[in-house]
Design an enzyme around this catalytic site. Structure first.
Site, mmCIF file in Angstrom:
data_model
loop_
_atom_site.group_PDB
_atom_site.id
_atom_site.type_symbol
_atom_site.label_atom_id
_atom_site.label_comp_id
_atom_site.label_asym_id
_atom_site.label_seq_id
_atom_site.Cartn_x
_atom_site.Cartn_y
_atom_site.Cartn_z
ATOM 1 C CD GLU A 58 54.624 86.801 84.445
ATOM 2 O OE1 GLU A 58 55.699 86.265 84.776
ATOM 3 O OE2 GLU A 58 54.181 87.831 84.979
ATOM 4 C CB SER A 145 32.382 80.225 75.664
ATOM 5 O OG SER A 145 33.603 80.380 76.337
ATOM 6 C CG HIS A 281 37.631 89.951 74.402
ATOM 7 N ND1 HIS A 281 36.428 90.287 74.996
ATOM 8 C CD2 HIS A 281 37.502 88.671 73.985
ATOM 9 C CE1 HIS A 281 35.607 89.251 74.945
ATOM 10 N NE2 HIS A 281 36.238 88.261 74.343
ATOM 11 C CB SER A 282 40.559 86.772 75.883
ATOM 12 O OG SER A 282 40.836 86.551 74.507
#
Length: 395
Positions: A58, A145, A281-282
């Site tokens: 959020e 990543s 996923h993200s």
């Protein structure tokens, strides 16, 4: 001639201890080295991850952080496996292992320092949010990543541990563990790491989170074989498929994998934890573009590790609605307090942009540093130098 036809072979079975009602059907399978207090702590850590994920996702929508990835549906894999690893084991992971860091000693300030790139972040604010760095505190190396690179790193670390432990004749041998997803198992790094680990007998545990998706690609489109566990067999590596929503099965499987990895001088083991990625996923993804809410709902409401462990605790009289409400209220309050505190913290020194590349600045780096300083002094309104530790002097 007898061709092997994979369609005629039986599928690999899945190890589990709890049924979907949180009931232990065979008490002999339960871990004997875990207390009720530890089980409650596992539950609390999973709930912490769940609430942290909700708040920070959020916060990203509010523009307070740039990016976030949640672990919904996979909290049991992270907490259960981390609890079974040794305190000095070396861990490399991907970007959905928040529960590993929490179980191994990360506190709220550690999480917020990285998520908001404050001066307290060991990574000096250089990495994306949720790419934690906590080797000295948790034994977990910095998250990257780049998909799959941590898998050969773990193999190399395991080989180094094997050599070192052999020389010191230690009574506390160590293993390396690599966490990765089913998508990363399609990378070449995965195959190279497994082959090297097998041929050099490295004490490494390959921990695959098979959550059904590689971003938007479902497993049915990723491969035709029997999951990821079947690949280990081709490299001569023992493997076990485990119900990733059952934290007791996760713990027991990891504990036994660690024992086997250290047996007779060391060898690799692969664990495939079956779960479902409840979340997108993200924060850069909208998963309902490639799956339906009806598909997600059962996993979100019923078939997830937090709901399953809560049922177990309630059956045992170790949990109730009152404790649940108190826990969630406290965690949420603490996270929001720490988030606000982190937002007021200074960022790392500006010079950290150039630090740690070489022992001393190269001529090119020094020229770049001076040019950046000149521009920031000439156009102060375009930069937020005061937000950084030391301000412009920190450059």
């Amino acid at each position: 001639m007898d061709f092997l036809n994979p369609k005629t072979l039986p599928p690999i079975s899945t190890f589990r201890i709890m049924n979907n009602q949180g009931i232990i059907e065979d008490e002999t399978q339960m871990p004997t080295d875990v207390t009720n207090e530890q089980i409650v702590e596992w539950y609390q850590n999973m709930v912490f991850v769940q609430i942290l994920d909700g708040i920070m996702a959020e916060a990203q929508r509010q523009g307070r952080i740039s990016f976030y990835m949640v672990s919904a549906g996979e909290e049991g894999i992270m907490v259960g496996s981390a609890a079974a690893l040794g305190p000095k084991d070396i861990i490399t992971c991907q970007y959905r292992e928040t529960g590993v860091f929490k179980q191994r000693g990360f506190v709220l300030k550690d999480f917020m320092s990285q998520l908001l790139a404050t001066r307290n972040d060991p990574g000096k604010g250089r990495n994306m949010p949720v790419h934690y760095s906590g080797r000295l505190k948790t034994g977990v190396h910095a998250v990257a990543s780049t998909l799959g690179t941590q898998i050969p790193h773990a193999t190399g670390a395991a080989y180094a541990l094997k050599m070192e432990d052999r020389e010191t004749r230690t009574d506390s041998p160590r293993v390396a563990a690599a966490y990765f997803g089913d998508g990363a198992a399609s990378e070449g790094d995965f195959h190279g790491a497994l082959n090297l680990a097998a041929t050099r007998d490295c004490p490494v545990i390959f921990i695959c989170r098979n959550n059904g998706f590689a971003i938007s690609t479902p497993t049915r489109e990723q491969y035709r074989g029997d999951g990821i566990a079947s690949r280990a067999i081709g490299y001569g590596i023992e493997a076990l498929r485990v119900d990733g929503t059952d934290i007791f099965a996760v713990y027991q499987a990891t504990r036994e994998a660690r024992r086997r990895a250290l047996e007779n001088g060391g060898r690799p083991i692969l664990l495939e934890f079956m779960s479902y990625r409840i979340s997108h996923h993200s924060t850069s993804d909208d998963s309902f573009a490639y799956r339906t809410q009806d598909e997600v709902h059962p996993w979100k409401s019923r078939d997830n590790p937090i709901a399953l462990l809560r049922k177990f605790l309630e059956h045992k009289g170790l949990w109730d609605d009152g404790r649940e409400k108190e826990l969630r209220t406290t965690i949420r309050k603490d996270i929001l307090t720490e988030l606000k505190a982190a937002e007021k913290e200074k960022k790392p020194r500006l010079s950290s942009v150039f630090d740690d590349v070489y022992a001393e600045y190269s001529e090119e780096q020094e020229a770049q540093r001076q040019e950046l300083r000149r521009l920031m002094l000439k156009y102060p309104a375009e930069y937020d130098a005061d937000d950084y530790e030391g301000g412009i002097q920190g450059l």
